[in-house]
Design a protein around this motif. Sequence first.
Motif, mmCIF file in Angstrom:
data_model
loop_
_atom_site.group_PDB
_atom_site.id
_atom_site.type_symbol
_atom_site.label_atom_id
_atom_site.label_comp_id
_atom_site.label_asym_id
_atom_site.label_seq_id
_atom_site.Cartn_x
_atom_site.Cartn_y
_atom_site.Cartn_z
ATOM 1 N N LEU A 74 1.761 5.111 1.298
ATOM 2 C CA LEU A 74 1.695 5.586 2.484
ATOM 3 C C LEU A 74 2.237 6.961 2.755
ATOM 4 O O LEU A 74 3.179 7.305 1.786
ATOM 5 N N THR A 93 4.865 9.496 4.767
ATOM 6 C CA THR A 93 6.044 9.497 5.582
ATOM 7 C C THR A 93 6.410 10.442 6.207
ATOM 8 O O THR A 93 6.671 11.565 5.580
ATOM 9 N N TYR A 106 6.551 1.501 11.237
ATOM 10 C CA TYR A 106 6.028 1.044 10.117
ATOM 11 C C TYR A 106 4.588 0.541 10.773
ATOM 12 O O TYR A 106 4.423 -0.863 10.839
ATOM 13 N N GLN A 119 4.790 0.487 0.983
ATOM 14 C CA GLN A 119 5.366 -0.542 2.024
ATOM 15 C C GLN A 119 5.044 -1.878 1.423
ATOM 16 O O GLN A 119 3.746 -2.197 0.749
ATOM 17 N N ARG A 147 1.363 -1.598 9.499
ATOM 18 C CA ARG A 147 0.886 -2.518 8.469
ATOM 19 C C ARG A 147 -0.579 -2.492 8.385
ATOM 20 O O ARG A 147 -1.339 -2.508 9.256
ATOM 21 N N PRO A 148 -0.966 -2.930 6.963
ATOM 22 C CA PRO A 148 -2.511 -2.947 6.889
ATOM 23 C C PRO A 148 -3.077 -4.231 7.419
ATOM 24 O O PRO A 148 -4.155 -4.291 7.626
ATOM 25 N N ARG A 161 0.907 -1.206 -0.047
ATOM 26 C CA ARG A 161 -0.059 -0.016 0.155
ATOM 27 C C ARG A 161 0.867 1.313 -0.029
ATOM 28 O O ARG A 161 1.844 1.169 0.486
ATOM 29 N N SER A 206 -3.424 4.980 11.446
ATOM 30 C CA SER A 206 -3.285 5.582 10.002
ATOM 31 C C SER A 206 -2.285 5.057 9.289
ATOM 32 O O SER A 206 -0.931 4.779 9.976
ATOM 33 N N PRO A 207 -2.161 5.108 8.234
ATOM 34 C CA PRO A 207 -0.922 4.636 7.162
ATOM 35 C C PRO A 207 0.076 5.617 7.154
ATOM 36 O O PRO A 207 0.309 6.561 6.176
ATOM 37 N N HIS A 208 0.841 5.853 8.212
ATOM 38 C CA HIS A 208 2.038 6.943 8.283
ATOM 39 C C HIS A 208 3.046 6.284 8.798
ATOM 40 O O HIS A 208 3.146 5.707 10.230
#
Length: 421
Positions: free
Chosen positions: A107, A109, A266, A150, A268-269, A105, A244-246
């Motif tokens: 993301l 950073t 990191y 990632q 992860r989903p 996905r 959240s995806p950060h």
Amino acid sequence: MASKAAAPYIAGGGGGSIPRRVVVCGGGVIGVCTAYFLASKSAGRLSVIVVEKSSIASAASGKAGGFLALDWCDGTPVSELARASFLLHRQLADLLDGPRTYGYRPLTTLSLSVAASATSGSRTSGLPPWVDCTTASMLRKIGTPETTAQVHPQLFTRALLSFATAEHGVQVVYGDVQRIELNGTEDCAAGVSFRDGRTLSADAVVLALGPWSGRLPLVSSLFNVSGLKAHSIVLRPQEPNAISPHALFLRYQPTPASETLDPEVYPRPTGEVYICGLSKEAIPPDDPEEIVGEPGSIAMLHEIAATVSNHLKVGAAELVAEQACFLPCTDDGLPVIGEIPGQRAAMLPLATAVGESLMVQLLVRHSPNSSWKLMFLVHNPEVPLLFGFLCMWLRETLGEASTISRHIFNREERRDSATGT
């Protein structure tokens, strides 16, 4: 053992030939990617075998962070290569259903400084809601969903191997490689021998054994390959949807007088959060499965996690893993390329870099009549994890070395230029 003259060949780019059987030693991400691209580009006419001692992605390929970046190498010799790799991951994610099968996905950073000591200050604006520490400062956005992404590296490696096995006939053989076998004149690779006495014939051999490559005399006689032990923990918050995806690149100071650390976080989903950092030089054990983390390093990663977010404190998150892995290192850490003196069709890793880095072995034919030679790439320390960038050359049907390879791999010329000699 079949002779070189009797072995069937297929045509390569620009005229040359490709060996019928390639044995790839190492079931990590580099070995698996090498096997996949070789097999897929040969359309079933090339026999590719992956040899693994333990289990697929059992070492660093199973315990790394899986961070990808498009432009973090701009201005360096690997800039074009890094960009191509990032785009290749998008293609592989489409082919393998990456978001579902291995957590691919895009993301955002962020970079920020975090102190362990408690303060009464207010929370820095712009932080993701789950990053609730009050000691964060110097917040910067260093990647967007268009430039950073990632994967879960273990799931990626195993998904790609499963696809390569099912669709392109790649085989897997388990065994502990003891040495590379040469032909009668010792100028050409003929296969590999295992510690249990078995042998496996080959027309070309690729070594993707990470820090264990240096245990083979053919490698140790040329270069020193050592290991850097890197630690990580994996947590599963009770409220995974709140994360959240950060991705976070931190500067962390345990005490006002202590040295600053550079951990990474990191999400992860899969609902897990991966935290890594705290590396040290060490000697890897013979078996990757026997690697364990240093208690002090693991404890510090838990401290960092708890400082960053209440969601990651002990009691608020389930512990999934406390682990360590070894990254391959050489004395100078420079990218190198070279040919094994007096030998053909034997590919060896002879350099490395620390950090989230990879090693790739390449077969590059220089002219229609030339032998297969050793080509290998190792990243600079700042290069993020770049799975499968070997396709940069294989897309050219294993033809002439690209401008990128000629530029990055001329190690001695680069070193002489830097030193003014």
